[in-house]
Motif scaffolding. Structure first.
Motif, short mmCIF file in Angstrom:
data_model
loop_
_atom_site.label_atom_id
_atom_site.label_comp_id
_atom_site.label_asym_id
_atom_site.label_seq_id
_atom_site.Cartn_x
_atom_site.Cartn_y
_atom_site.Cartn_z
N SER A 94 0.84 -1.21 0.00
CA SER A 94 0.00 0.00 0.00
C SER A 94 0.87 1.26 0.00
CB SER A 94 -0.91 0.01 1.23
OG SER A 94 -1.79 -1.08 1.19
N VAL A 95 1.97 1.21 0.72
CA VAL A 95 2.90 2.35 0.74
C VAL A 95 3.54 2.50 -0.63
CG1 VAL A 95 5.00 3.29 1.77
CG2 VAL A 95 3.32 2.10 3.21
N TYR A 96 3.93 1.37 -1.24
CA TYR A 96 4.58 1.42 -2.55
C TYR A 96 3.65 1.90 -3.65
CZ TYR A 96 8.92 -0.82 -1.02
OH TYR A 96 10.11 -1.10 -0.42
N ARG A 97 2.34 1.83 -3.45
CA ARG A 97 1.42 2.37 -4.44
C ARG A 97 1.52 3.90 -4.51
NH1 ARG A 97 -1.54 -2.24 -3.49
NH2 ARG A 97 -2.72 -1.59 -1.66
N THR A 134 9.45 3.55 -4.70
CA THR A 134 10.67 2.97 -4.13
C THR A 134 10.93 3.58 -2.75
OG1 THR A 134 12.12 4.69 -5.02
CG2 THR A 134 11.72 2.77 -6.43
N LYS A 135 11.81 2.94 -2.01
CA LYS A 135 12.23 3.48 -0.71
C LYS A 135 12.92 4.83 -0.91
CE LYS A 135 15.14 2.39 3.27
NZ LYS A 135 16.04 1.40 3.89
N VAL A 136 13.71 4.93 -1.97
CA VAL A 136 14.41 6.20 -2.27
C VAL A 136 13.39 7.31 -2.52
CG1 VAL A 136 15.89 7.37 -3.95
CG2 VAL A 136 16.48 5.08 -3.15
N ALA A 186 10.81 12.23 -0.71
CA ALA A 186 9.57 12.96 -0.46
C ALA A 186 9.52 13.48 0.98
CB ALA A 186 8.37 12.09 -0.74
N VAL A 187 9.97 12.67 1.93
CA VAL A 187 9.93 13.11 3.33
C VAL A 187 10.97 14.20 3.57
CG1 VAL A 187 11.50 11.45 4.46
CG2 VAL A 187 9.47 12.24 5.65
N THR A 188 12.10 14.12 2.87
CA THR A 188 13.12 15.18 2.96
C THR A 188 12.59 16.48 2.38
OG1 THR A 188 14.86 13.51 2.79
CG2 THR A 188 15.49 15.78 2.35
#
Length: 198
Positions: A44-47, A51-53, A58-60
């Protein structure tokens, strides 16, 4: 754990990611940890973030944008003269950076690591800040308060950013709570303003 009945969106994921980073640090935090905090599958997060990167970038960016938005209001105002706006903008940048480092040192340390990974996000942030400075300098030149180096307000804005680097670059964070730092900041800003005078 967040309720799975709440709509999962990018903002909720970024908020959860920030909490996970605060708890585990950038080396140990995983997408699975973020999903667990939200009560959803990692798929669900990957949707939302492929990617983790992409999630870390995005959070940065979200973290950096908090500063940028506040400063944009100062750069765009016509309520202050350009010299006052420039002093205000530089002071707000220094205050924002100090607050981030002092109020949440764990997250600040985490973001310092992430900043090293997200070079394009950091460069966009710097470009945006220099663009805001350019707004102030350009207006100052138009109104007769400032003179730009070789008539180039953008190059002048970049020089101001570089000259005040000690007061906003995270690598100097260890100096930001030292006695006398405010006086040193004020001296540098006064010198910059004197150099800009027509």
């Amino acid at each position: 754990m967040a309720s799975t009945t709440e709509a999962l969106n990018a903002e909720r994921i970024l908020e959860a990611t920030e909490e996970v980073l605060r708890r585990h640090g950038p080396a140990k935090a995983t997408v699975v940890d973020v999903a667990r905090a939200l009560g959803v599958s990692h798929g669900s997060v990957y949707r939302h973030f492929r990617t983790k990167v992409a999630l870390r970038e995005a959070v940065t960016k979200r973290w950096l944008d908090r500063t940028t938005q506040t400063l944009e209001q100062i750069a765009g105002t016509r309520d202050e003269t350009p010299p006052v706006a420039l002093r205000h903008w530089l002071g707000a940048l220094f205050t924002a950076k100090r607050r981030k480092a002092g109020d949440d040192p764990e997250l600040f340390a985490t973001y310092t690591v992430l900043l090293g990974e997200a070079s394009s996000v950091v460069q966009e942030h710097i470009d945006e800040l220099v663009g805001q400075l350019n707004q102030i300098v350009f207006r100052g030149v138009q109104e007769g308060d400032f003179t730009a180096v070789d008539g180039d307000s953008a190059a002048t804005a970049r020089a101001i950013f570089d000259a005040t680097n000690r007061f906003h670059d995270p690598c100097y964070a260890h100096e930001w709570e030292q006695p006398g730092i405010e006086a040193e900041f004020s001296t540098v800003v006064s010198l910059v303003l004197r150099g800009l005078r027509r």
